[in-house]
Design a protein around this motif. Structure first.
Motif, PDB file in Angstrom:
ATOM      1  N   PHE A 107      50.023  58.836  63.104  1.00 16.82           N
ATOM      2  CA  PHE A 107      50.759  57.997  62.665  1.00 16.82           C
ATOM      3  C   PHE A 107      50.300  59.375  61.157  1.00 16.82           C
ATOM      4  N   SER A 108      52.041  58.907  60.146  1.00 15.78           N
ATOM      5  CA  SER A 108      52.240  59.807  58.761  1.00 15.78           C
ATOM      6  C   SER A 108      51.283  59.786  57.906  1.00 15.78           C
ATOM      7  N   ASN A 109      51.418  58.057  57.351  1.00 12.88           N
ATOM      8  CA  ASN A 109      50.400  57.414  56.500  1.00 12.88           C
ATOM      9  C   ASN A 109      50.184  56.454  56.765  1.00 12.88           C
ATOM     10  N   ILE A 110      49.101  55.577  56.239  1.00 10.99           N
ATOM     11  CA  ILE A 110      49.263  53.850  56.104  1.00 10.99           C
ATOM     12  C   ILE A 110      50.204  52.568  56.660  1.00 10.99           C
ATOM     13  N   TRP A 111      51.047  53.372  55.373  1.00  8.17           N
ATOM     14  CA  TRP A 111      52.462  51.921  55.212  1.00  8.17           C
ATOM     15  C   TRP A 111      52.678  52.076  57.522  1.00  8.17           C
ATOM     16  N   GLN A 112      53.241  53.461  58.092  1.00  8.02           N
ATOM     17  CA  GLN A 112      53.668  54.100  58.950  1.00  8.02           C
ATOM     18  C   GLN A 112      52.640  53.043  60.051  1.00  8.02           C
ATOM     19  N   HIS A 113      51.704  52.806  60.536  1.00 14.47           N
ATOM     20  CA  HIS A 113      50.284  52.561  60.829  1.00 14.47           C
ATOM     21  C   HIS A 113      51.173  50.999  61.021  1.00 14.47           C
ATOM     22  N   MET A 114      50.292  50.407  59.581  1.00 14.36           N
ATOM     23  CA  MET A 114      50.830  48.930  59.348  1.00 14.36           C
ATOM     24  C   MET A 114      52.416  48.598  59.976  1.00 14.36           C
TER      25      MET A 114
ATOM     26  N   VAL B 272      44.675  39.480  61.728  1.00 15.45           N
ATOM     27  CA  VAL B 272      46.081  39.450  61.913  1.00 15.45           C
ATOM     28  C   VAL B 272      46.310  39.630  63.472  1.00 15.45           C
ATOM     29  N   ALA B 273      45.657  41.097  64.434  1.00 15.16           N
ATOM     30  CA  ALA B 273      45.338  40.806  65.894  1.00 15.16           C
ATOM     31  C   ALA B 273      44.595  39.340  66.311  1.00 15.16           C
ATOM     32  N   SER B 274      43.190  39.413  65.587  1.00 15.56           N
ATOM     33  CA  SER B 274      42.465  38.168  66.357  1.00 15.56           C
ATOM     34  C   SER B 274      43.476  37.459  66.747  1.00 15.56           C
ATOM     35  N   ARG B 275      44.315  37.090  65.321  1.00 18.43           N
ATOM     36  CA  ARG B 275      44.494  34.991  65.157  1.00 18.43           C
ATOM     37  C   ARG B 275      46.157  34.905  66.547  1.00 18.43           C
ATOM     38  N   ALA B 276      46.352  36.071  66.628  1.00 13.42           N
ATOM     39  CA  ALA B 276      47.316  36.240  68.352  1.00 13.42           C
ATOM     40  C   ALA B 276      47.057  36.208  68.816  1.00 13.42           C
TER      41      ALA B 276
ATOM     42  N   TYR C 219      53.190  38.984  70.987  1.00 15.40           N
ATOM     43  CA  TYR C 219      53.377  37.687  70.792  1.00 15.40           C
ATOM     44  C   TYR C 219      54.405  37.087  70.706  1.00 15.40           C
ATOM     45  N   LEU C 220      55.794  37.439  70.984  1.00 14.78           N
ATOM     46  CA  LEU C 220      56.840  37.008  71.516  1.00 14.78           C
ATOM     47  C   LEU C 220      56.810  36.938  73.260  1.00 14.78           C
TER      48      LEU C 220
ATOM     49  N   GLU D 239      54.067  49.625  62.379  1.00 16.00           N
ATOM     50  CA  GLU D 239      54.635  49.811  64.001  1.00 16.00           C
ATOM     51  C   GLU D 239      52.867  49.262  64.396  1.00 16.00           C
ATOM     52  N   SER D 240      51.763  49.066  63.555  1.00 18.21           N
ATOM     53  CA  SER D 240      50.987  47.809  64.478  1.00 18.21           C
ATOM     54  C   SER D 240      51.364  46.993  64.361  1.00 18.21           C
ATOM     55  N   GLY D 241      52.235  46.263  63.379  1.00 18.76           N
ATOM     56  CA  GLY D 241      52.338  44.783  63.365  1.00 18.76           C
ATOM     57  C   GLY D 241      53.424  44.210  64.082  1.00 18.76           C
TER      58      GLY D 241
END
Length: 313
Positions: free
Chosen positions: A208-215, A141-145, A226-227, A217-219
């Motif tokens: 981050f406390s878990n991978i969901w938070q990391h996803m 995703v980051a690479s495409r952005a 990008y905006l 925040e990073s997203g």
């Protein structure tokens, strides 16, 4: 050529000695190596441990400010003290400091302005299968952005040239990693990746406390940046989709009218009209956002000049 190695720390008295003891003291092509510890509100003996290991450069926060602010403050300190290259590593000893020499090589050879250490996440034993999958997806995703091809966009083991640091502007609070990639892609700053290994895990992440938070925040960081730099691309797509959806009710209306199925079918006309108006509004917002982007570009060019005056040529 002066290299600053900056280490953001939050209560790292246990692992910091291993980091400091393995940092190379000489690298071919580098005249001076300085170590900078960024104390981000530590409540343990992190600073005392660093001083005991000969560190003389410090940036200290009275309270925890987060990784992005620590990176910004560290970069400002390093550039004010004559840094030509800044390497960012972690205080938890995740990265092999001996590979700093490999990390700075593309900059020394003028092949890149930013170098990212590719952790080869598929080989990291303590990463679960799901985490490896999400790491690859996040990098995609980051690479495409950014319009780039980066195997490990989330890696914090990085080297930045002075030129790249003057061009980049950090505005997010969570982490600088994704933001600098998207900005570098937009500003055509050359990025390279070098494969690295990783050390054994010493503790859980404090970012981050878990991978969901990391996803999340990073997203959010990727979407926000990008905006900021490519708003028309997004709003043009939204407008096109809405316009295409708006045509469907109009076509339905014409078909029903042609087949004389009875009724006035105003609901189709109303729905189509709402969707088309929304498409026009989306395009209008895109135009306004793009004009704002142009103003930001001009403002950043002035900021680049101010940084050159602050840090020297």
């Amino acid at each position: 050529m002066k290299l600053f190695i900056q280490i953001p720390c939050l209560n790292e008295e246990q692992t910091l000695p291993a980091v400091l003891e393995t940092i190379p003291r000489s690298i071919p092509g580098i005249d001076e190596i300085e170590i900078l510890v960024i104390d981000d509100g530590s409540t343990d003996r992190t600073v005392e441990v660093a001083q005991a290991h000969g560190v003389t450069h410090f940036v200290r926060h009275a309270q925890n400010m987060g990784l992005a602010r620590s990176f910004r403050d560290g970069v400002d300190y390093a550039l004010l003290h004559g840094a030509d290259i800044v390497v960012n590593t972690d205080g938890d000893n995740q990265y092999p400091q001996a590979q700093i020499a490999d990390l700075v090589q593309p900059i020394l050879e003028k092949r890149a302005e930013i170098v990212i250490g590719d952790r080869q996440t598929r080989t990291i034993e303590h990463f679960s299968g799901f985490k490896k999958l999400m790491q690859r997806f996040g990098s995609w995703v980051a690479s495409r952005a950014a319009g780039l091809d980066l195997p490990d966009a989330a890696s914090g083991f990085r080297a930045y040239s002075k030129y790249s640091l003057i061009r980049l502007n950090i505005v997010t609070r969570f982490s600088y990693c994704m933001e600098t990639i998207v900005q570098a892609g937009y500003k055509r700053i050359a990025i390279a990746s070098v494969p690295i290994t990783t050390n054994a895990k010493t503790r859980e992440s404090r970012l981050f406390s878990n991978i969901w938070q990391h996803m999340f925040e990073s997203g959010s960081a990727i979407a926000r940046v990008y905006l900021m730099y490519r708003p028309m691309a997004l709003f043009a797509w939204v407008s096109a989709v809405l316009a295409a959806c708006g045509l469907i009710p109009f076509i339905r209306y014409l078909v029903l009218l042609a087949t004389d199925s009875g009724g006035n079918h105003l609901q189709s006309l109303l729905l189509g009209l709402v969707l088309v108006i929304t498409a026009v509004l989306a395009m209008t917002i895109g135009v306004v956002a793009d004009l704002t982007r142009l103003n930001r570009t001009l403002a950043e060019e002035q900021l680049d000049l101010q940084k050159l005056a602050r840090y020297g040529d």
